[in-house]
Design a protein around this motif. Structure first.
Motif, PDB file in Angstrom:
ATOM      1  N   LEU A  18     148.288 -29.946  12.692  1.00  0.00           N
ATOM      2  CA  LEU A  18     148.453 -31.047  13.630  1.00  0.00           C
ATOM      3  C   LEU A  18     148.976 -30.543  14.965  1.00  0.00           C
ATOM      4  O   LEU A  18     148.476 -30.914  16.017  1.00  0.00           O
ATOM      5  CB  LEU A  18     149.403 -32.098  13.059  1.00  0.00           C
ATOM      6  CG  LEU A  18     149.704 -33.288  13.969  1.00  0.00           C
ATOM      7  CD1 LEU A  18     148.424 -34.063  14.276  1.00  0.00           C
ATOM      8  CD2 LEU A  18     150.735 -34.180  13.330  1.00  0.00           C
ATOM      9  N   SER A  19     149.951 -29.654  14.938  1.00  0.00           N
ATOM     10  CA  SER A  19     150.506 -29.109  16.165  1.00  0.00           C
ATOM     11  C   SER A  19     149.453 -28.360  16.964  1.00  0.00           C
ATOM     12  O   SER A  19     149.331 -28.540  18.167  1.00  0.00           O
ATOM     13  CB  SER A  19     151.682 -28.178  15.847  1.00  0.00           C
ATOM     14  OG  SER A  19     152.166 -27.596  17.025  1.00  0.00           O
ATOM     15  N   VAL A  20     148.647 -27.538  16.328  1.00  0.00           N
ATOM     16  CA  VAL A  20     147.616 -26.770  17.020  1.00  0.00           C
ATOM     17  C   VAL A  20     146.526 -27.696  17.537  1.00  0.00           C
ATOM     18  O   VAL A  20     146.068 -27.563  18.664  1.00  0.00           O
ATOM     19  CB  VAL A  20     147.038 -25.668  16.110  1.00  0.00           C
ATOM     20  CG1 VAL A  20     145.816 -25.039  16.731  1.00  0.00           C
ATOM     21  CG2 VAL A  20     148.095 -24.612  15.839  1.00  0.00           C
ATOM     22  N   SER A  21     146.117 -28.697  16.743  1.00  0.00           N
ATOM     23  CA  SER A  21     145.030 -29.563  17.172  1.00  0.00           C
ATOM     24  C   SER A  21     145.430 -30.452  18.340  1.00  0.00           C
ATOM     25  O   SER A  21     144.596 -30.814  19.153  1.00  0.00           O
ATOM     26  CB  SER A  21     144.531 -30.427  16.008  1.00  0.00           C
ATOM     27  OG  SER A  21     145.494 -31.390  15.663  1.00  0.00           O
ATOM     28  N   THR A  22     146.684 -30.821  18.468  1.00  0.00           N
ATOM     29  CA  THR A  22     147.100 -31.690  19.558  1.00  0.00           C
ATOM     30  C   THR A  22     147.477 -30.920  20.812  1.00  0.00           C
ATOM     31  O   THR A  22     147.509 -31.501  21.884  1.00  0.00           O
ATOM     32  CB  THR A  22     148.295 -32.562  19.135  1.00  0.00           C
ATOM     33  OG1 THR A  22     149.366 -31.726  18.746  1.00  0.00           O
ATOM     34  CG2 THR A  22     147.913 -33.505  18.019  1.00  0.00           C
ATOM     35  N   SER A  81     150.549 -40.746  28.967  1.00  0.00           N
ATOM     36  CA  SER A  81     150.575 -39.922  27.762  1.00  0.00           C
ATOM     37  C   SER A  81     150.411 -40.802  26.529  1.00  0.00           C
ATOM     38  O   SER A  81     150.661 -42.004  26.568  1.00  0.00           O
ATOM     39  CB  SER A  81     151.892 -39.128  27.677  1.00  0.00           C
ATOM     40  OG  SER A  81     153.002 -39.988  27.557  1.00  0.00           O
ATOM     41  N   LYS A  82     149.974 -40.170  25.447  1.00  0.00           N
ATOM     42  CA  LYS A  82     149.877 -40.837  24.156  1.00  0.00           C
ATOM     43  C   LYS A  82     150.896 -40.190  23.223  1.00  0.00           C
ATOM     44  O   LYS A  82     151.062 -38.975  23.223  1.00  0.00           O
ATOM     45  CB  LYS A  82     148.484 -40.688  23.553  1.00  0.00           C
ATOM     46  CG  LYS A  82     147.439 -41.495  24.274  1.00  0.00           C
ATOM     47  CD  LYS A  82     146.100 -41.377  23.589  1.00  0.00           C
ATOM     48  CE  LYS A  82     145.033 -42.084  24.386  1.00  0.00           C
ATOM     49  NZ  LYS A  82     143.695 -41.875  23.806  1.00  0.00           N
ATOM     50  N   ASP A  83     151.558 -41.035  22.421  1.00  0.00           N
ATOM     51  CA  ASP A  83     152.550 -40.525  21.489  1.00  0.00           C
ATOM     52  C   ASP A  83     151.981 -40.411  20.081  1.00  0.00           C
ATOM     53  O   ASP A  83     150.785 -40.640  19.857  1.00  0.00           O
ATOM     54  CB  ASP A  83     153.833 -41.369  21.526  1.00  0.00           C
ATOM     55  CG  ASP A  83     153.657 -42.776  20.966  1.00  0.00           C
ATOM     56  OD1 ASP A  83     152.668 -43.063  20.266  1.00  0.00           O
ATOM     57  OD2 ASP A  83     154.536 -43.616  21.236  1.00  0.00           O
ATOM     58  N   THR A  84     152.822 -40.054  19.134  1.00  0.00           N
ATOM     59  CA  THR A  84     152.400 -39.833  17.756  1.00  0.00           C
ATOM     60  C   THR A  84     151.771 -41.076  17.119  1.00  0.00           C
ATOM     61  O   THR A  84     150.995 -40.975  16.194  1.00  0.00           O
ATOM     62  CB  THR A  84     153.584 -39.337  16.899  1.00  0.00           C
ATOM     63  OG1 THR A  84     153.094 -38.952  15.627  1.00  0.00           O
ATOM     64  CG2 THR A  84     154.639 -40.409  16.712  1.00  0.00           C
ATOM     65  N   HIS A 112     158.760 -36.636  25.650  1.00  0.00           N
ATOM     66  CA  HIS A 112     158.858 -37.995  25.114  1.00  0.00           C
ATOM     67  C   HIS A 112     159.389 -37.918  23.693  1.00  0.00           C
ATOM     68  O   HIS A 112     158.961 -37.044  22.925  1.00  0.00           O
ATOM     69  CB  HIS A 112     157.479 -38.668  25.136  1.00  0.00           C
ATOM     70  CG  HIS A 112     157.542 -40.147  24.949  1.00  0.00           C
ATOM     71  ND1 HIS A 112     157.663 -40.727  23.713  1.00  0.00           N
ATOM     72  CD2 HIS A 112     157.527 -41.155  25.841  1.00  0.00           C
ATOM     73  CE1 HIS A 112     157.705 -42.039  23.855  1.00  0.00           C
ATOM     74  NE2 HIS A 112     157.621 -42.328  25.137  1.00  0.00           N
ATOM     75  N   PRO A 113     160.315 -38.808  23.312  1.00  0.00           N
ATOM     76  CA  PRO A 113     160.885 -38.740  21.961  1.00  0.00           C
ATOM     77  C   PRO A 113     159.850 -38.921  20.844  1.00  0.00           C
ATOM     78  O   PRO A 113     160.047 -38.437  19.743  1.00  0.00           O
ATOM     79  CB  PRO A 113     161.928 -39.858  21.937  1.00  0.00           C
ATOM     80  CG  PRO A 113     161.686 -40.688  23.138  1.00  0.00           C
ATOM     81  CD  PRO A 113     160.908 -39.871  24.112  1.00  0.00           C
ATOM     82  N   ASN A 114     158.729 -39.589  21.149  1.00  0.00           N
ATOM     83  CA  ASN A 114     157.657 -39.757  20.160  1.00  0.00           C
ATOM     84  C   ASN A 114     156.533 -38.748  20.351  1.00  0.00           C
ATOM     85  O   ASN A 114     155.454 -38.907  19.783  1.00  0.00           O
ATOM     86  CB  ASN A 114     157.103 -41.182  20.202  1.00  0.00           C
ATOM     87  CG  ASN A 114     158.124 -42.199  19.763  1.00  0.00           C
ATOM     88  OD1 ASN A 114     159.002 -41.912  18.955  1.00  0.00           O
ATOM     89  ND2 ASN A 114     158.034 -43.387  20.315  1.00  0.00           N
ATOM     90  N   GLY A 115     156.745 -37.738  21.148  1.00  0.00           N
ATOM     91  CA  GLY A 115     155.790 -36.651  21.326  1.00  0.00           C
ATOM     92  C   GLY A 115     154.793 -36.874  22.447  1.00  0.00           C
ATOM     93  O   GLY A 115     154.516 -37.993  22.852  1.00  0.00           O
ATOM     94  N   LEU A 116     154.277 -35.767  22.963  1.00  0.00           N
ATOM     95  CA  LEU A 116     153.192 -35.772  23.947  1.00  0.00           C
ATOM     96  C   LEU A 116     151.951 -35.239  23.233  1.00  0.00           C
ATOM     97  O   LEU A 116     151.748 -34.036  23.143  1.00  0.00           O
ATOM     98  CB  LEU A 116     153.541 -34.885  25.148  1.00  0.00           C
ATOM     99  CG  LEU A 116     154.699 -35.346  26.011  1.00  0.00           C
ATOM    100  CD1 LEU A 116     155.040 -34.279  27.046  1.00  0.00           C
ATOM    101  CD2 LEU A 116     154.390 -36.667  26.695  1.00  0.00           C
TER     102      LEU A 116
END
Length: 139
Positions: A18-22, A81-84, A112-116
């Motif tokens: 997930l980390s690599v794909s995003t 931005s979009k979050d998780t 962002h606390p919910n991720g970028l």
């Protein structure tokens, strides 16, 4: 015990994927660079974001915004931005009101606390009352 280890390994591999794909072709030491840009009648803006090594990263951003019309209208741009959870976060506008062929540049950071999970920009031309006249976006 073996089942718990296999399950934990599966969760770790899923999180890594997930980390690599995003974050694109990420490198933990230097991060990924994202470049976005778009133009609409009267305005052109672009952004480069560095250090994007995963959704939890604090990215370094450079915005550049040019007014391309002698119409008396200001131009503006912002990060989106979009979050998780897939929700879009609209960041504050940055405005260039210097006039035709003038460019403004800003250097900043974002996290962002919910991720970028995805980042982009919006560029707009603004009416005298502050309403958006026309705009574009690039993800």
């Amino acid at each position: 015990m073996t089942k718990k280890i296999i399950t934990a390994a599966g969760v770790l591999v899923s999180a890594l994927a997930l980390s690599v794909s995003t974050a694109g072709p990420a490198n933990a030491a230097t991060g990924f660079t994202a470049i976005r840009g778009c133009g609409t009648t009267g305005a052109y803006g672009d952004m480069s974001a560095t250090n994007w090594h995963g959704p939890e990263a604090t990215i370094t951003i450079k915005f550049t915004l040019t007014d391309t019309a002698a119409d008396g209208n200001s131009v503006r741009m912002r990060l989106v931005s979009k979050d998780t959870f897939g929700r879009i976060h609209y960041w504050p506008w940055r405005t260039n009101s210097q006039g035709k062929d003038k460019t403004s540049t800003w250097n900043t950071t974002a996290s962002h606390p919910n991720g970028l999970f995805d980042i982009g920009i919006q560029v707009a031309r603004v009416n005298g009352d502050g309403s958006t006249r026309n705009q574009c976006a690039d993800w």
